[in-house]
Design a protein around this motif. Sequence first.
Motif, mmCIF file in Angstrom:
data_model
loop_
_atom_site.group_PDB
_atom_site.id
_atom_site.type_symbol
_atom_site.label_atom_id
_atom_site.label_comp_id
_atom_site.label_asym_id
_atom_site.label_seq_id
_atom_site.Cartn_x
_atom_site.Cartn_y
_atom_site.Cartn_z
ATOM 1 N N GLY A 116 0.782 -1.218 0.000
ATOM 2 C CA GLY A 116 0.000 0.000 0.000
ATOM 3 C C GLY A 116 0.821 1.278 0.000
ATOM 4 O O GLY A 116 0.267 2.374 0.042
ATOM 5 N N LYS A 117 2.129 1.168 -0.030
ATOM 6 C CA LYS A 117 3.007 2.342 -0.024
ATOM 7 C C LYS A 117 3.486 2.616 -1.449
ATOM 8 O O LYS A 117 3.601 1.727 -2.274
ATOM 9 N N THR A 118 3.781 3.884 -1.709
ATOM 10 C CA THR A 118 4.365 4.263 -2.996
ATOM 11 C C THR A 118 5.879 4.391 -2.823
ATOM 12 O O THR A 118 6.380 4.471 -1.695
ATOM 13 N N VAL A 119 6.576 4.436 -3.924
ATOM 14 C CA VAL A 119 8.028 4.652 -3.895
ATOM 15 C C VAL A 119 8.331 5.967 -3.186
ATOM 16 O O VAL A 119 9.265 6.061 -2.396
ATOM 17 N N ARG A 120 7.518 6.972 -3.406
ATOM 18 C CA ARG A 120 7.696 8.280 -2.752
ATOM 19 C C ARG A 120 7.752 8.129 -1.227
ATOM 20 O O ARG A 120 8.529 8.789 -0.566
#
Length: 147
Positions: free
Chosen positions: A85-89
């Motif tokens: 659920g996390k983005t690379v950002r």
Amino acid sequence: MHAEDIAEEFPVVTMDSDALDAARMLAEHRLPGIVVTDASGKPFAVLPASQVVRFIIPQYVQDDPSLAGVLDESMADRAADKLGGKTVREVLPEHLTDVPAARADDTIIEVAASMARCRSPLIAVMKEGRLAGVITASRLLEAALRH
């Protein structure tokens, strides 16, 4: 020998790419890191595999590695769940957003100097404002040792 002579095609991700997918790409292709591009497709950062590994390890274990032994097998097996659920950002440390880049006509010494200064496992190679490829530290060493 110039940067464009040893640059290779390399997978890239965007800031909004899924972090778990990026981690899988790093693992499947055994990459030392991955170039992260901004919305316009220009290199923005390098996300080293070591930073992704660091993200999945609890902070208390990073602070005291002897605590790693208290984690049971099921918890260790779910370590990568932190990326879900996390983005690379969200997993990209701020200090890694100064993407090391080389011009296509830079010499391998110039590339090596940039790589060493930024402590990056790879360098983006730019030609005419576009990403022309990537040089990994191992590819750079291979080229330097050839002569």
